[in-house]
Write a protein that holds these residues in place. Structure first.
Motif, mmCIF file in Angstrom:
data_model
loop_
_atom_site.group_PDB
_atom_site.id
_atom_site.type_symbol
_atom_site.label_atom_id
_atom_site.label_comp_id
_atom_site.label_asym_id
_atom_site.label_seq_id
_atom_site.Cartn_x
_atom_site.Cartn_y
_atom_site.Cartn_z
ATOM 1 N N MET A 64 -12.180 -1.190 4.319
ATOM 2 C CA MET A 64 -12.752 -0.248 3.186
ATOM 3 C C MET A 64 -11.260 0.954 3.987
ATOM 4 S SD MET A 64 -15.466 2.886 3.998
ATOM 5 C CE MET A 64 -16.613 1.840 4.117
ATOM 6 N N GLU A 65 -10.632 0.727 4.798
ATOM 7 C CA GLU A 65 -10.018 1.806 5.361
ATOM 8 C C GLU A 65 -8.422 1.295 4.388
ATOM 9 O OE1 GLU A 65 -9.415 0.334 9.905
ATOM 10 O OE2 GLU A 65 -8.035 1.548 9.920
ATOM 11 N N ILE A 66 -8.601 -0.244 3.716
ATOM 12 C CA ILE A 66 -6.729 -0.640 3.858
ATOM 13 C C ILE A 66 -6.742 0.433 2.232
ATOM 14 C CG2 ILE A 66 -5.364 -2.573 2.575
ATOM 15 C CD1 ILE A 66 -6.767 -4.183 4.872
ATOM 16 N N PHE A 67 -8.400 0.537 1.324
ATOM 17 C CA PHE A 67 -8.150 0.646 0.368
ATOM 18 C C PHE A 67 -8.178 2.028 0.305
ATOM 19 C CE2 PHE A 67 -10.775 2.767 -3.182
ATOM 20 C CZ PHE A 67 -9.839 1.842 -4.271
ATOM 21 N N LEU A 68 -8.794 2.670 1.106
ATOM 22 C CA LEU A 68 -9.072 4.161 0.982
ATOM 23 C C LEU A 68 -7.384 5.146 1.301
ATOM 24 C CD1 LEU A 68 -12.621 5.007 2.414
ATOM 25 C CD2 LEU A 68 -11.563 5.871 0.242
ATOM 26 N N PHE A 69 -6.703 3.939 2.509
ATOM 27 C CA PHE A 69 -5.197 4.828 3.212
ATOM 28 C C PHE A 69 -4.146 4.329 1.913
ATOM 29 C CE2 PHE A 69 -6.122 4.517 7.859
ATOM 30 C CZ PHE A 69 -5.914 5.902 7.905
ATOM 31 N N VAL A 70 -4.325 3.987 0.861
ATOM 32 C CA VAL A 70 -3.720 3.222 0.420
ATOM 33 C C VAL A 70 -3.604 4.120 -0.749
ATOM 34 C CG1 VAL A 70 -2.540 1.113 -1.559
ATOM 35 C CG2 VAL A 70 -2.711 0.894 1.050
ATOM 36 N N THR A 71 -4.639 4.548 -1.279
ATOM 37 C CA THR A 71 -5.115 4.685 -2.933
ATOM 38 C C THR A 71 -4.487 6.682 -2.116
ATOM 39 O OG1 THR A 71 -7.001 5.072 -2.587
ATOM 40 C CG2 THR A 71 -6.905 3.227 -4.024
ATOM 41 N N THR A 72 -5.423 6.921 -0.986
ATOM 42 C CA THR A 72 -5.117 8.264 -0.665
ATOM 43 C C THR A 72 -3.437 8.532 -0.598
ATOM 44 O OG1 THR A 72 -7.082 8.033 0.150
ATOM 45 C CG2 THR A 72 -5.777 10.048 1.149
ATOM 46 N N MET A 73 -2.382 7.865 -0.155
ATOM 47 C CA MET A 73 -0.909 7.838 -0.032
ATOM 48 C C MET A 73 -0.082 7.522 -1.621
ATOM 49 S SD MET A 73 0.884 6.983 2.864
ATOM 50 C CE MET A 73 2.640 6.546 3.130
ATOM 51 N N LEU A 74 -1.169 6.841 -2.063
ATOM 52 C CA LEU A 74 -0.026 6.798 -3.449
ATOM 53 C C LEU A 74 -0.579 7.826 -4.344
ATOM 54 C CD1 LEU A 74 0.099 2.633 -4.177
ATOM 55 C CD2 LEU A 74 1.781 3.788 -2.703
ATOM 56 N N GLN A 75 -1.828 7.747 -4.451
ATOM 57 C CA GLN A 75 -1.374 9.418 -5.037
ATOM 58 C C GLN A 75 -1.218 10.302 -4.579
ATOM 59 O OE1 GLN A 75 -5.745 11.119 -3.847
ATOM 60 N NE2 GLN A 75 -6.089 11.302 -5.931
ATOM 61 N N ASN A 76 -1.341 10.650 -3.645
ATOM 62 C CA ASN A 76 -0.124 11.654 -3.474
ATOM 63 C C ASN A 76 1.643 11.740 -3.005
ATOM 64 O OD1 ASN A 76 -1.237 14.379 -1.867
ATOM 65 N ND2 ASN A 76 -2.759 12.484 -1.603
ATOM 66 N N PHE A 77 2.318 9.982 -3.227
ATOM 67 C CA PHE A 77 3.375 10.517 -3.126
ATOM 68 C C PHE A 77 3.869 9.149 -3.548
ATOM 69 C CE2 PHE A 77 2.363 11.168 1.531
ATOM 70 C CZ PHE A 77 2.704 12.835 1.273
ATOM 71 N N THR A 78 5.105 9.197 -4.016
ATOM 72 C CA THR A 78 5.846 7.838 -4.760
ATOM 73 C C THR A 78 6.415 7.556 -3.769
ATOM 74 O OG1 THR A 78 6.285 9.223 -6.963
ATOM 75 C CG2 THR A 78 7.517 7.289 -6.596
ATOM 76 N N ILE A 79 6.436 5.897 -3.642
ATOM 77 C CA ILE A 79 7.323 5.414 -2.416
ATOM 78 C C ILE A 79 9.261 5.415 -2.548
ATOM 79 C CG2 ILE A 79 7.547 3.632 -1.247
ATOM 80 C CD1 ILE A 79 4.545 4.181 -0.697
ATOM 81 N N LYS A 80 10.206 5.168 -2.141
ATOM 82 C CA LYS A 80 10.997 5.554 -2.789
ATOM 83 C C LYS A 80 11.932 4.522 -1.640
ATOM 84 C CE LYS A 80 15.025 7.592 -4.938
ATOM 85 N NZ LYS A 80 15.709 7.107 -3.636
ATOM 86 N N SER A 81 12.122 3.188 -1.980
ATOM 87 C CA SER A 81 13.041 2.144 -1.016
ATOM 88 C C SER A 81 14.896 2.985 -0.893
ATOM 89 C CB SER A 81 12.985 0.599 -1.623
ATOM 90 O OG SER A 81 13.879 0.379 -0.633
ATOM 91 N N LEU A 82 14.949 2.717 0.196
ATOM 92 C CA LEU A 82 16.353 2.902 0.312
ATOM 93 C C LEU A 82 17.079 2.106 0.167
ATOM 94 C CD1 LEU A 82 16.538 4.539 4.038
ATOM 95 C CD2 LEU A 82 15.371 5.709 2.143
ATOM 96 N N VAL A 83 16.596 0.942 -0.108
ATOM 97 C CA VAL A 83 17.593 -0.312 -1.029
ATOM 98 C C VAL A 83 16.531 -1.223 -2.128
ATOM 99 C CG1 VAL A 83 18.406 -0.432 1.490
ATOM 100 C CG2 VAL A 83 16.590 -1.779 0.468
ATOM 101 N N SER A 84 18.103 -2.115 -2.505
ATOM 102 C CA SER A 84 17.271 -2.816 -3.878
ATOM 103 C C SER A 84 16.177 -3.502 -3.551
ATOM 104 C CB SER A 84 18.229 -3.201 -4.450
ATOM 105 O OG SER A 84 18.956 -3.886 -4.147
ATOM 106 N N PRO A 85 15.297 -3.412 -4.161
ATOM 107 C CA PRO A 85 14.368 -4.674 -4.676
ATOM 108 C C PRO A 85 14.455 -6.249 -4.028
ATOM 109 C CG PRO A 85 13.385 -3.077 -6.003
ATOM 110 C CD PRO A 85 14.839 -3.360 -6.004
ATOM 111 N N ASP A 86 15.285 -6.579 -4.432
ATOM 112 C CA ASP A 86 16.212 -8.112 -4.068
ATOM 113 C C ASP A 86 17.131 -7.806 -2.221
ATOM 114 O OD1 ASP A 86 16.086 -8.329 -6.597
ATOM 115 O OD2 ASP A 86 17.846 -8.507 -7.204
ATOM 116 N N ASP A 87 17.322 -6.364 -1.897
ATOM 117 C CA ASP A 87 17.562 -6.653 -0.871
ATOM 118 C C ASP A 87 16.945 -6.115 0.508
ATOM 119 O OD1 ASP A 87 20.457 -7.317 -1.352
ATOM 120 O OD2 ASP A 87 20.663 -4.590 -2.262
ATOM 121 N N ILE A 88 15.486 -5.835 -0.321
ATOM 122 C CA ILE A 88 14.714 -6.005 0.968
ATOM 123 C C ILE A 88 13.659 -7.098 2.061
ATOM 124 C CG2 ILE A 88 12.244 -4.918 1.280
ATOM 125 C CD1 ILE A 88 12.155 -3.567 -1.168
#
Ligand code: HEM
Length: 497
Positions: A445-469
C-alpha cells in the motif's frame, strides 16, 4: 610441569578436540545434501565472498543444484534454491518450516522476546496479534491508508521546494517510510528535522549497513568470539540501545495516557491486550516483548520499503518507455485527485511495473533463516528437527523456468496478452509460507501510494542518459542496497491545472 610441556599438552588436547569435532561433522555431512567440503573452524566460508555472499551462493547453486549444504563455521546450513524447491518446502511443508533459526545480530539483543525471532506458541500469538493490528483491526480512528497519504503529501511539499535542482532522494525516502511505521507504532509522525527522529533513522540504517558488511556476517557466524573482537559490529548493540530507549519513552507516555476504549496506535493495542491478560500466567504480552517487537518492526519496515522505492525511481529513469506508460495510466485513472489504494485495480500496467521491480530489485535476497520444527523428509533426505535452512530468494526471482529472460527488466512478466495484470507465484519478495512477511499489505500500500503521488506531481529527470545509469547494488548481504543517484523533479503541469 614447565611452560613448554604445558603448552604441548594443551595443543595436543586442542588438536584432538578439533579432529573429533571435524570427524563428527564429516559423518553428519554424509547425510546432508552435497556441497563444498567444510574445513575445521571456518566451515565453507572459504567458498563465499563476504562482500557478495548472494553471488557466491548463486554460483554454488549452479554447481550443486537446488538443495545444497554450506557450513557457517561448524553449523551446517541447507540452502534452498529455485521456485520448485522453495515451494516444496516453505509452502507444501509450511508448518515444518515455520521455525526461526538463531540469527545472532538480532537475537543476541532481543533474546527472542519479539515477533521475528521467537518460536512456537509465543511466535504464533505475537504474529497473529501484529498482523491483525497492522491490517487495521482495532487500530483506532485513523486508517493506515490515511497515515500513508498524510506522509506522502508531506514529502511532496518538501520535494517541491527543491525547485528542480538535483537531489539524492534517499534521505527523503528513508524519512517518509520510517515516519509511516512510526505513525503506526507511536500514533504520530515526526518532523524530518527532529533530532531524535534523525538519530533513529541513522541507527536503523547504520545497523543494516553493518549487518550487510563482512563484520556483520562474521558476527552471525562466530557470535561468541566476535563479542570480544573490536570492530564496527560493536556499534550494533549501541544502536539497538538507542532505539529501545526511544521506544521505552513512547511506551511510558502511552501507559500514562491510555484510554482502553480509544487505542491510538500499536502500543495502545498491545497495552490493552497486556491488561486483559495480566492475570493469566501463560500470557505472552509483556512490557519487554512490546519494546523488542516494536524495534523489530521498525527495522523490518524501514530499509526494505525505502530500498524498494529507491529502485523504483532508478528503474523508471533507466527505462523511459516504461515510465511513459506508468505516467499515462496515472493521468488516465487518477487524474488530479489524490490517489487511493483501490485505484490499483484499474491500473494493470503500474501494478505489473511495481511487481517487476520487486522481482528484479530482490531487496531481501537471503530472507531470514528458517529452522525445522520437526523431523522432515524432503526429496531423498530426512532432515532432523532444528536443521537450519536458508532460502535464496534471488534464485526464485531469477529462475529461468518461471520468468523469460529474468536478467532483463520487463513489466510484461506480470501482464497477460490482453494487458491485464497477471500474478506470478514465483514473485517471493515477501517470502512464502507461515513466516512470510506480515508487513506485506502495509508495504504494498505504501509503495503504491508513494509512487503514484510522486509521479502525479513530478516528472523525474535523470542527470545522465539511461545507458549510463548503473543499477548495481552497493551492498549485498541481508539486503540489496541500491546505488546512490540524483535526479531533478520537474513539476507536472497536467496535475497542477
Ligand atoms: C518491500 C518491503 C518488504 C519486504 C521485501 C519484506 C520482506 C521480508 C522477508 C523476505 C521476510 C522473511 C520471511 C521469512 O522468514 O521467510 C520478512 C519478515 C518480516 N517482515 Fe517484512 N518485508 C517488507 C516490509 C515489511 C514491513 C513494512 C513490515 C512491518 C510493518 C515487515 C515486518 C516483518 C516482520 C515482523 C518479519 C518477521 C516475520 C516472522 O518472523 O514471522 N516487513 N519480510
Amino acid at each position: 610441569m614447565d611452560f613448554y610441556s604445558l603448552s604441548t599438552v594443551l595443543l595436543v588436547i586442542f588438536i584432538t578436540c578439533l579432529l573429533a569435532k571435524y570427524t563428527r561433522m564429516m559423518l553428519e555431512k554424509a547425510k546432508l545434501p552435497p556441497g563444498p567440503t567444510p574445513l575445521p573452524i571456518i566451515g565453507t566460508l572459504y567458498k563465499l565472498n563476504l562482500n557478495n555472499i548472494v553471488n557466491s551462493l548463486m554460483e554454488l547453486h549452479q554447481i550443486y543444484g537446488d538443495i545444497f549444504t554450506i557450513y557457517e563455521g561448524n553449523r551446517p546450513c541447507v540452502v534452498l534454491c529455485g521456485y520448485k524447491a522453495i515451494k516444496e518446502t516453505l509452502i507444501d511443508k509450511a508448518e515444518e518450516f515455520s521455525g526461526r533459526a538463531y540469527f545472532p545480530v538480532f537475537y543476541d539483543y532481543s533474546k527472542g522476546d519479539d515477533l521475528a525471532f521467537s518460536n512456537g506458541e509465543k511466535w504464533k500469538e505475537l504474529r497473529h496479534f501484529s498482523q491483525l493490528t497492522l491490517t487495521n483491526f482495532g487500530m483506532g480512528k485513523r486508517s493506515i491508508e490515511e497515515r500513508i497519504k498524510e506522509e506522502a503529501e508531506y514529502v511532496i511539499e518538501l520535494l517541491r521546494k527543491t525547485n528542480g535542482s538535483p537531489i539524492d532522494p534517499k534521505h527523503h525516502l528513508h524519512c517518509s517510510v520510517c515516519n509511516v511505521i512510526c505513525s503506526v507504532m507511536f500514533g504520530k509522525r515526526s518532523d524530518y528535522q527532529d533530532e531524535e527522529f534523525q538519530n533513529l533513522i541513522h541507527c536503523l540504517l547504520d545497523s543494516f549497513r553493518i549487518m550487510s558488511n563482512p563484520w556483520g556476517l562474521m558476527y552471525n557466524v562466530y557470535p561468541g568470539f566476535m563479542k570480544y573482537i573490536p570492530g564496527p559490529h560493536k556499534q550494533l548493540m549501541k544502536n539497538y540501545t538507542f532505539i529501545t530507549d526511544l521506544i521505552l519513552k513512547r511506551v511510558d507516555n502511552n501507559i500514562k495516557s491510555l484510554d482502553s476504549n480509544n487505542p491510538r496506535d500499536f502500543i495502545d493495542c498491545f497495552l490493552i491486550k497486556m491488561k486483559k491478560e495480566e492475570k493469566e500466567s501463560a500470557t505472552y504480552y509483556h512490557h519487554n516483548t512490546l519494546v523488542m517487537s516494536i524495534m523489530m518492526l521498525l527495522f523490518a519496515a524501514t530499509e526494505s520499503v525505502s530500498n524498494t522505492l529507491c529502485y523504483i525511481f532508478l528503474l523508471l529513469m533507466k527505462h523511459p518507455n516504461v515510465a511513459e506508460k506508468v505516467y499515462n495510466e496515472i493521468d488516465n485513472v487518477i487524474g488530479h485527485r489524490p490517489p487511493n489504494y483501490e485505484d490499483r485495480l484499474m491500473m494493470p500496467y503500474t501494478e505489473a511495473f511495481l511487481h517487476e521491480v520487486q522481482r528484479f530489485a530482490d531487496v531481501a535476497p537471503l530472507s531470514l533463516p528458517h529452522e525445522l520444527t520437526k523431523d522432515t523428509q524432503i526429496r531423498n533426505y530426512t532432515f532432523r528437527k532444528g536443521t537450519v535452512f536458508l532460502t535464496l530468494l534471488t534464485s526464485v526471482h531469477y529462475d529461468k523456468t518461471q520468468f523469460n529472460n529474468p536478467k532483463n527488466f520487463n513489466p510484461n512478466n506480470f501482464l497477460d496478452e490482453d494487458g491485464k495484470f497477471k500474478k506470478n507465484n514465483a514473485l517471493m519478495a515477501f517470502s512464502a509460507g507461515k513466516r512470510s512477511c506480515p508487513g506485506m499489505s502495509l508495504a504494498v500500500m505504501e509503495i503504491f501510494l508513494f509512487v503514484t503521488t510522486m509521479l502525479q506531481n513530478f516528472t523525474i529527470k535523470s542527470l545522465v542518459s539511461p545507458d549510463d545509469i548503473s543499477i548495481d547494488p552497493v551492498g549485498v548481504g541481508i539486503a540489496h542496497i541500491p546505488p546512490n543517484y540524483e535526479f531533478c523533479l520537474l513539476p507536472r503541469s497536467c496535475s497542477q491545472e
